[in-house]
Design an enzyme around this catalytic site. Structure first.
Site, PDB file in Angstrom:
ATOM      1  N   SER A 266     102.428  78.486  49.129  1.00  0.00           N
ATOM      2  CA  SER A 266     101.930  78.926  50.420  1.00  0.00           C
ATOM      3  C   SER A 266     102.423  80.297  50.855  1.00  0.00           C
ATOM      4  O   SER A 266     101.988  80.836  51.876  1.00  0.00           O
ATOM      5  CB  SER A 266     102.346  77.898  51.487  1.00  0.00           C
ATOM      6  OG  SER A 266     103.769  77.801  51.558  1.00  0.00           O
TER       7      SER A 266
ATOM      8  N   SER B  94     106.463  76.973  46.557  1.00  0.00           N
ATOM      9  CA  SER B  94     105.654  77.930  47.311  1.00  0.00           C
ATOM     10  C   SER B  94     106.146  79.358  47.275  1.00  0.00           C
ATOM     11  O   SER B  94     105.497  80.248  47.830  1.00  0.00           O
ATOM     12  CB  SER B  94     105.531  77.475  48.770  1.00  0.00           C
ATOM     13  OG  SER B  94     104.718  76.331  48.864  1.00  0.00           O
TER      14      SER B  94
ATOM     15  N   LYS C 191     107.495  85.775  55.724  1.00  0.00           N
ATOM     16  CA  LYS C 191     106.501  84.725  55.898  1.00  0.00           C
ATOM     17  C   LYS C 191     106.499  84.239  57.345  1.00  0.00           C
ATOM     18  O   LYS C 191     107.559  84.056  57.957  1.00  0.00           O
ATOM     19  CB  LYS C 191     106.822  83.573  54.946  1.00  0.00           C
ATOM     20  CG  LYS C 191     105.783  82.468  54.877  1.00  0.00           C
ATOM     21  CD  LYS C 191     106.200  81.457  53.803  1.00  0.00           C
ATOM     22  CE  LYS C 191     105.226  80.310  53.645  1.00  0.00           C
ATOM     23  NZ  LYS C 191     105.646  79.378  52.568  1.00  0.00           N
TER      24      LYS C 191
END
Length: 487
Positions: A161, A185, A86
């Site tokens: 996310s 997330s 990420k």
């Protein structure tokens, strides 16, 4: 448009590392396969948009360096395993943008401890992945660089996310991905995409190199095609770090040690996580999973976590408050974007107005408000008190003889992009996950079936630093569900 079913890359992480260690495959061959799958997933108008950065030359250099290590007999537990990361986790050989224009093309002068440990174990970082800007969102629609699409249907969101990492693992590009959590997330996109997502105990994994959103909630988590992949990844990055004072010096046991039965295991079923308005088919998939646990020897008991209904309002006071403080550093002076204007204050305003998207701006404004004079005690201080009550609920349940809890991960399957225009409606996507972050306990989501053709997840929660117990139950349930997890 379907890209893939449940993730089936070249092999699980352990199988890839074993094949490389015995010379059956080379790191370069694994990289070639990975990029072939990535190009296939990105082809056409409905490409995933899971990657924000990937440089094949840099990745092949990593593979070549690993081959030299292997030639000298230095084979790590993740040798040659491709991993996606990420893009709010700092890396030296690629930008770290947080999905935001304010950090577009920013390169960190240091690398996150979790990344260093992956590299030391032989993993090859093949891409930085898309995310909701500064990890603020539940759908990966709030990225400054376009939304990520669900690997089964481009019209849907993959969750967020950490949606970029989840989509890449679910599409079979890599068996492992790193994400981050403040309120679910990692677990929420794992449930939407039909893979495994793990949030460790707060303090189990170093946050050094993770760009701060809400420091008392933030954690690096892992995504895996299977429970074993996720367990191996967490095993690699867990442990104390002198660079992060919040890490705990607690032994890291073998997370891959599977349970052959669940005899003697007591599973709690919190009634607050099964409200009447819960999607009936999701409830049925959860009941089916619990029936499998009973068949394996577990005892299932109804329990209560009475403060659960306060979790969303508490989270959306604490997280924005900490975000408003952490994101104050992005002012056009020290990092990233700078919009020239007349005077220092005007430069601050112009830079932040242009650099931050709507969701980040919304949360900064909310956080600044609840921390302001006259409102701190009424909102932030009160929220922290209620947070203690939520943590106390979990302590009481686990002290009563419950080994783990089992709940739905999300209240619905993946939803259509653009369908949640009310921010509060979007926030409710995390209603079953935020409590683990507020209490600091470990939690795992694994696929338990499909609803209307879309994956749904079941969530296992455990006491602090009881990840081994959590993984053991998850591995047993994963085996018991078998092909049922795909229908």
């Amino acid at each position: 448009m379907t890209h893939a079913g449940r993730a089936q890359p070249t092999g699980g992480a352990a199988a890839i590392a074993e094949a490389i260690a015995r010379g059956a495959r080379s790191p370069q061959q694994i990289v070639d396969d990975t990029f072939a799958r990535a190009h296939e997933a990105r082809a056409g108008a409905d490409g995933l948009n899971a990657f924000l950065w990937s440089d094949e030359r840099v990745v092949r250099d990593q593979a070549a360096a690993l081959e030299k290590r292997l030639a000298s007999g230095d084979a790590g537990p993740l040798s040659g395993v491709p991993v996606v990361v990420k893009d709010n986790i700092a890396t030296l050989d690629s930008p770290t943008t947080c999905g935001s224009r304010i950090l577009e093309n920013y390169r960190s002068p240091f690398e996150a401890t979790a990344i260093s440990r992956l590299r030391d174990a032989g993993a090859v970082v093949v891409a930085k992945t898309n995310l909701d800007e500064f990890a603020m969102g539940s759908s990966t629609e709030y990225s400054a660089f376009g939304r990520t699409k669900h690997p089964l249907d481009a019209r849907l969101v993959p969750g967020g996310s950490s949606g970029g990492s989840a989509a890449a693992v679910a599409a079979g590009i890599t068996p492992i991905g790193l994400g981050s959590e403040t309120g679910g997330s990692v677990r929420q996109p794992a449930a939407f995409c039909g893979i495994v997502g793990v949030k460790p105990t707060y303090g189990r994994v170093s946050r050094y190199g993770l760009v701060a959103f809400a420091s008392s909630l933030d954690q690096i988590g892992v995504l895996g095609a299977t429970v074993d992949d996720a367990a191996l990844a967490l095993q690699t990055i867990a442990g104390p770090d002198p660079q992060d004072a919040t890490t705990r010096d607690v032994p890291v046991p073998d997370y891959r040690q599977a349970l052959t039965s669940l005899d003697g295991v007591v599973i709690g079923r919190p009634r607050e996580y099964y409200p009447e308005q819960l999607d009936r088919e999701i409830a049925e998939r959860c009941d089916r999973a619990l029936d499998h646990c009973r068949a394996l020897g577990a005892t299932v008991r109804d329990v209560s976590l009475p403060s659960t209904d306060l979790a969303i309002p508490v989270y959306y006071i604490i997280a924005p408050a900490e975000a408003s403080s952490n994101l104050a550093r992005f002012d056009g002076v020290r990092y990233g974007l700078r919009v020239a204007d007349d005077g220092l204050r005007a430069m601050y305003e112009a830079t932040r107005s242009r650099g931050f998207g709507p969701e980040v701006s919304r949360r900064i404004l909310l956080g600044t408000y609840v921390l302001s004079a006259g409102y701190y005690d009424a909102y932030y201080a009160k929220a922290m008190q209620v947070r203690s009550l939520i943590a106390r609920d979990f302590t009481a349940v686990f002290s009563s003889g419950i080994d783990v809890l089992f709940t739905p991960t999300t209240p619905t399957p993946a939803f259509a992009a653009g369908s949640k225009t009310d921010p509060y409606d979007m926030y409710l996507s995390d209603v079953f996950t935020v409590t683990a972050n507020l209490a600091g306990i470990p939690a795992l989501s694994l696929p338990i079936g499909r609803v209307r053709g879309l994956p749904v997840g079941g969530q296992i929660l455990a006491p602090h630093f009881a990840e081994q117990r959590m993984f053991g139950v998850a591995q047993a349930l994963e085996r018991a569900l078998g092909s049922e997890a795909d229908r």
